[in-house]
Design a protein around this motif. Structure first.
Motif, PDB file in Angstrom:
ATOM      1  N   VAL A  33       0.832  -1.207   0.000  1.00  0.00           N
ATOM      2  CA  VAL A  33       0.000   0.000   0.000  1.00  0.00           C
ATOM      3  C   VAL A  33       0.863   1.251   0.000  1.00  0.00           C
ATOM      4  O   VAL A  33       0.647   2.189  -0.786  1.00  0.00           O
ATOM      5  N   MET A  34       1.877   1.304   0.859  1.00  0.00           N
ATOM      6  CA  MET A  34       2.704   2.502   0.965  1.00  0.00           C
ATOM      7  C   MET A  34       3.537   2.731  -0.287  1.00  0.00           C
ATOM      8  O   MET A  34       3.681   3.870  -0.740  1.00  0.00           O
ATOM      9  N   THR A  35       4.093   1.654  -0.852  1.00  0.00           N
ATOM     10  CA  THR A  35       4.916   1.847  -2.049  1.00  0.00           C
ATOM     11  C   THR A  35       4.080   2.324  -3.228  1.00  0.00           C
ATOM     12  O   THR A  35       4.518   3.158  -4.028  1.00  0.00           O
ATOM     13  N   ASP A  73       4.405   5.907  -5.258  1.00  0.00           N
ATOM     14  CA  ASP A  73       4.474   5.948  -6.727  1.00  0.00           C
ATOM     15  C   ASP A  73       3.353   6.808  -7.306  1.00  0.00           C
ATOM     16  O   ASP A  73       3.548   7.502  -8.316  1.00  0.00           O
ATOM     17  N   LEU A  74       2.177   6.775  -6.675  1.00  0.00           N
ATOM     18  CA  LEU A  74       1.053   7.591  -7.142  1.00  0.00           C
ATOM     19  C   LEU A  74       1.364   9.078  -7.000  1.00  0.00           C
ATOM     20  O   LEU A  74       1.093   9.868  -7.913  1.00  0.00           O
ATOM     21  N   VAL A  75       1.929   9.452  -5.863  1.00  0.00           N
ATOM     22  CA  VAL A  75       2.320  10.850  -5.651  1.00  0.00           C
ATOM     23  C   VAL A  75       3.352  11.274  -6.687  1.00  0.00           C
ATOM     24  O   VAL A  75       3.264  12.370  -7.264  1.00  0.00           O
ATOM     25  N   LYS A  76       4.305  10.391  -6.949  1.00  0.00           N
ATOM     26  CA  LYS A  76       5.338  10.706  -7.936  1.00  0.00           C
ATOM     27  C   LYS A  76       4.752  10.845  -9.341  1.00  0.00           C
ATOM     28  O   LYS A  76       5.146  11.735 -10.110  1.00  0.00           O
ATOM     29  N   HIS A  77       3.812   9.977  -9.669  1.00  0.00           N
ATOM     30  CA  HIS A  77       3.238   9.988 -11.015  1.00  0.00           C
ATOM     31  C   HIS A  77       2.262  11.144 -11.228  1.00  0.00           C
ATOM     32  O   HIS A  77       2.242  11.753 -12.306  1.00  0.00           O
ATOM     33  N   LYS A  78       1.481  11.483 -10.204  1.00  0.00           N
ATOM     34  CA  LYS A  78       0.409  12.470 -10.364  1.00  0.00           C
ATOM     35  C   LYS A  78       0.832  13.896 -10.024  1.00  0.00           C
ATOM     36  O   LYS A  78       0.361  14.854 -10.650  1.00  0.00           O
TER      37      LYS A  78
END
Length: 265
Positions: A63-65, A69-74
């Motif tokens: 969940v954390m990884t 990655d979502l924060v980095k992508h969005k």
């Protein structure tokens, strides 16, 4: 259509890489655990048996990884070093809401940060070496199969049992022995346990239900006269449901005798 297929393939590859990295982390953790036990396979499988703990570790890591990655992508395109630091931070802070801020939580947080660091590096390595993915994924079924094997050692083991008692003498006992207790809901069980220890081996005991979950017990002050001068461990618990409970006695290269008697009210 090709774009959709490519997207699906990328998602599948991403998920497999994440799970494979988790498998590599668990493999490294298992190497540490088995070396810590002195390559005692019985003790090692005990560590593996707590599926809930391992499930929480794996679930939290995934969940954390994915959130990072979502924060980095969005929103924020940060570097690999920043990603590793965020993973370490996630591994460090997870213990504080449950344990508070003290020395033990700081130590646990440091271990969590180290595991998160290993996970991040493992994922980076696996992305570069895709042919390792399927090999690493074998970690999960391998560990599930190992934990089902009983590595208990019983040398010159002789036992006697009745409906309300169990005794065993042995030259060496390393592992566990289960004594089934069929109970009805509301039954109160009083158990008298005696370990006659001849060598310096260790011993212990616990109660579990038919799902393998530990059952809470209370120690009693009274003793059982039949044991004479032998140290007795009187305990009691109430059956919360109708089931076959298990009294599990354990030995760590123990030589001697175990006596167990119980009564059900």
């Amino acid at each position: 259509m090709k774009l959709e297929i490519t997207f699906q393939n990328n998602v599948i590859e991403y998920i497999l890489n994440k799970i494979a990295a988790l498998g590599l982390l668990i493999f490294i953790m298992c190497i540490y655990l088995i070396s810590r036990t002195g390559f005692d396979l019985n003790e090692f499988t005990e560590y593996l048996s707590n599926i809930k703990i391992w499930g929480l570790i794996c679930g939290y890591a995934l969940v954390m990884t994915m959130l990072i990655d979502l924060v980095k992508h969005k929103w924020i395109d940060f570097t690999l070093k920043t990603s590793i630091l965020l993973h370490c931070l996630a591994g460090f802070i997870v213990f504080f809401p449950f344990m508070g801020i003290h020395l033990f939580s700081l130590i646990a947080g440091s271990v969590g940060a180290l595991c998160a660091f290993i996970y991040s590096i493992s994922y980076y390595f696996i992305k570069k070496k895709n042919h390792f993915v399927w090999i690493v994924l074998l970690v999960f079924p391998l560990l599930l199969s190992i934990r089902l094997v009983d590595f208990t050692i019983k040398e010159e083991w002789t036992e006697e049992k009745t409906k309300s008692s169990f005794s065993a003498e042995f030259e060496r006992f390393n592992g566990k022995h289960e004594i089934p207790l069929p109970l009805e809901k509301g039954d109160i069980v009083t158990i008298y346990i005696s370990f006659d220890q001849i060598n310096e081996g260790g011993y212990g005991y616990h109660i579990s239900d038919n799902y393998g979950d530990l059952v809470g017990i209370k120690e009693l002050e009274k003793t059982y006269k039949e044991y004479g001068d032998i140290d007795t461990k009187p305990i009691q618990f109430e059956a919360k449901k109708t089931s076959v409970y298990k009294l599990i006695v354990t030995g760590d290269n123990l030589k001697g005798k175990i006596d167990v008697k119980w009564k059900i009210d």
